[in-house]
Design a protein around this motif. Structure first.
Motif, PDB file in Angstrom:
ATOM      1  N   GLU A  49       0.867  -1.178   0.000  1.00 54.62           N
ATOM      2  CA  GLU A  49       0.000   0.000   0.000  1.00 54.62           C
ATOM      3  C   GLU A  49       0.907   1.231   0.000  1.00 54.62           C
ATOM      4  O   GLU A  49       1.034   1.925   0.998  1.00 54.62           O
ATOM      5  N   THR A  50       1.534   1.479  -1.128  1.00 59.91           N
ATOM      6  CA  THR A  50       2.534   2.534  -1.203  1.00 59.91           C
ATOM      7  C   THR A  50       2.210   3.616  -2.222  1.00 59.91           C
ATOM      8  O   THR A  50       2.710   4.722  -2.107  1.00 59.91           O
ATOM      9  N   HIS A  51       1.397   3.321  -3.213  1.00 57.93           N
ATOM     10  CA  HIS A  51       1.094   4.254  -4.304  1.00 57.93           C
ATOM     11  C   HIS A  51      -0.427   4.347  -4.452  1.00 57.93           C
ATOM     12  O   HIS A  51      -1.085   3.331  -4.669  1.00 57.93           O
ATOM     13  N   PHE A  52      -0.956   5.573  -4.367  1.00 58.31           N
ATOM     14  CA  PHE A  52      -2.407   5.763  -4.428  1.00 58.31           C
ATOM     15  C   PHE A  52      -2.790   6.874  -5.381  1.00 58.31           C
ATOM     16  O   PHE A  52      -2.019   7.801  -5.627  1.00 58.31           O
ATOM     17  N   LYS A  53      -4.005   6.769  -5.900  1.00 59.22           N
ATOM     18  CA  LYS A  53      -4.646   7.852  -6.640  1.00 59.22           C
ATOM     19  C   LYS A  53      -5.925   8.189  -5.885  1.00 59.22           C
ATOM     20  O   LYS A  53      -6.705   7.292  -5.540  1.00 59.22           O
ATOM     21  N   VAL A  54      -6.124   9.482  -5.630  1.00 60.03           N
ATOM     22  CA  VAL A  54      -7.326   9.964  -4.979  1.00 60.03           C
ATOM     23  C   VAL A  54      -8.047  10.888  -5.947  1.00 60.03           C
ATOM     24  O   VAL A  54      -7.446  11.819  -6.487  1.00 60.03           O
ATOM     25  N   VAL A  55      -9.318  10.612  -6.169  1.00 60.53           N
ATOM     26  CA  VAL A  55     -10.179  11.469  -6.973  1.00 60.53           C
ATOM     27  C   VAL A  55     -11.259  11.954  -6.022  1.00 60.53           C
ATOM     28  O   VAL A  55     -12.003  11.145  -5.464  1.00 60.53           O
ATOM     29  N   ILE A  56     -11.316  13.272  -5.815  1.00 60.97           N
ATOM     30  CA  ILE A  56     -12.220  13.799  -4.808  1.00 60.97           C
ATOM     31  C   ILE A  56     -12.870  15.090  -5.292  1.00 60.97           C
ATOM     32  O   ILE A  56     -12.206  15.933  -5.905  1.00 60.97           O
ATOM     33  N   ALA A  57     -14.163  15.223  -5.016  1.00 61.21           N
ATOM     34  CA  ALA A  57     -14.903  16.449  -5.300  1.00 61.21           C
ATOM     35  C   ALA A  57     -15.536  16.904  -3.994  1.00 61.21           C
ATOM     36  O   ALA A  57     -16.301  16.159  -3.376  1.00 61.21           O
ATOM     37  N   SER A  58     -15.185  18.113  -3.580  1.00 57.62           N
ATOM     38  CA  SER A  58     -15.670  18.635  -2.307  1.00 57.62           C
ATOM     39  C   SER A  58     -15.935  20.129  -2.422  1.00 57.62           C
ATOM     40  O   SER A  58     -15.161  20.854  -3.069  1.00 57.62           O
ATOM     41  N   GLN A  59     -16.969  20.583  -1.760  1.00 58.96           N
ATOM     42  CA  GLN A  59     -17.278  22.007  -1.730  1.00 58.96           C
ATOM     43  C   GLN A  59     -16.171  22.784  -1.022  1.00 58.96           C
ATOM     44  O   GLN A  59     -15.981  23.963  -1.269  1.00 58.96           O
ATOM     45  N   ARG A  60     -15.410  22.116  -0.160  1.00 59.52           N
ATOM     46  CA  ARG A  60     -14.291  22.775   0.535  1.00 59.52           C
ATOM     47  C   ARG A  60     -13.257  23.328  -0.443  1.00 59.52           C
ATOM     48  O   ARG A  60     -12.495  24.219  -0.098  1.00 59.52           O
ATOM     49  N   PHE A  61     -13.217  22.824  -1.663  1.00 59.77           N
ATOM     50  CA  PHE A  61     -12.238  23.275  -2.646  1.00 59.77           C
ATOM     51  C   PHE A  61     -12.670  24.551  -3.383  1.00 59.77           C
ATOM     52  O   PHE A  61     -11.879  25.122  -4.125  1.00 59.77           O
ATOM     53  N   ALA A  62     -13.904  24.989  -3.172  1.00 55.98           N
ATOM     54  CA  ALA A  62     -14.403  26.180  -3.867  1.00 55.98           C
ATOM     55  C   ALA A  62     -13.522  27.382  -3.540  1.00 55.98           C
ATOM     56  O   ALA A  62     -13.207  27.647  -2.380  1.00 55.98           O
TER      57      ALA A  62
END
Length: 128
Positions: A49-62
């Protein structure tokens, strides 16, 4: 897309992946979240568990520039990044950006590591 589009974990989910998912859900309340363990694409021992991809959509990023979004995710995951996680790819969008373009870019091929080590992952795509 107004409903949350949370991607459910698989039965094979591991502790680091679970921690990443849990922390991001709690801190950012995303309308969309994907956590992909891409370790098998790199020259690491099987089951890593060393390499990850995160795809995230959040209102916090506005209103946040992309770099600030990435810094926020890195801050939330600082324990994982200081420990078992070697690399993380982040695609951080607002819900509006996700609704307009729900495409997930492909991770780049890994170029590092020792492709001749028989104890590591795929020989043609080594990385650490």
């Amino acid at each position: 897309m107004h409903a949350n589009s949370y991607v459910a974990p698989t039965m094979e989910e591991k502790p680091v992946e679970s921690s990443i998912r849990s922390k991001l859900l709690q801190a950012l309340h995303p309308v969309h979240l994907e956590v992909h363990n891409e370790s098998s694409l790199h020259a690491v021992p099987k089951g890593s568990e060393t390499h990850f991809k995160v795809v995230i959509a959040s209102q916090r990023f506005a209103g946040m520039p992309l770099l600030q979004r990435h810094r926020l995710v890195n801050e939330i995951l600082q324990a994982e990044l200081a420990g078992p996680v070697h690399a993380i790819s982040i695609q951080a969008k607002t819900p509006q950006q996700w609704e307009e373009n729900p495409n997930v870019s492909r991770s780049p091929a890994c170029l590092g590591g020792s492709k001749h080590d028989p104890h590591m992952g795929q020989a043609g795509r080594p990385c650490f």
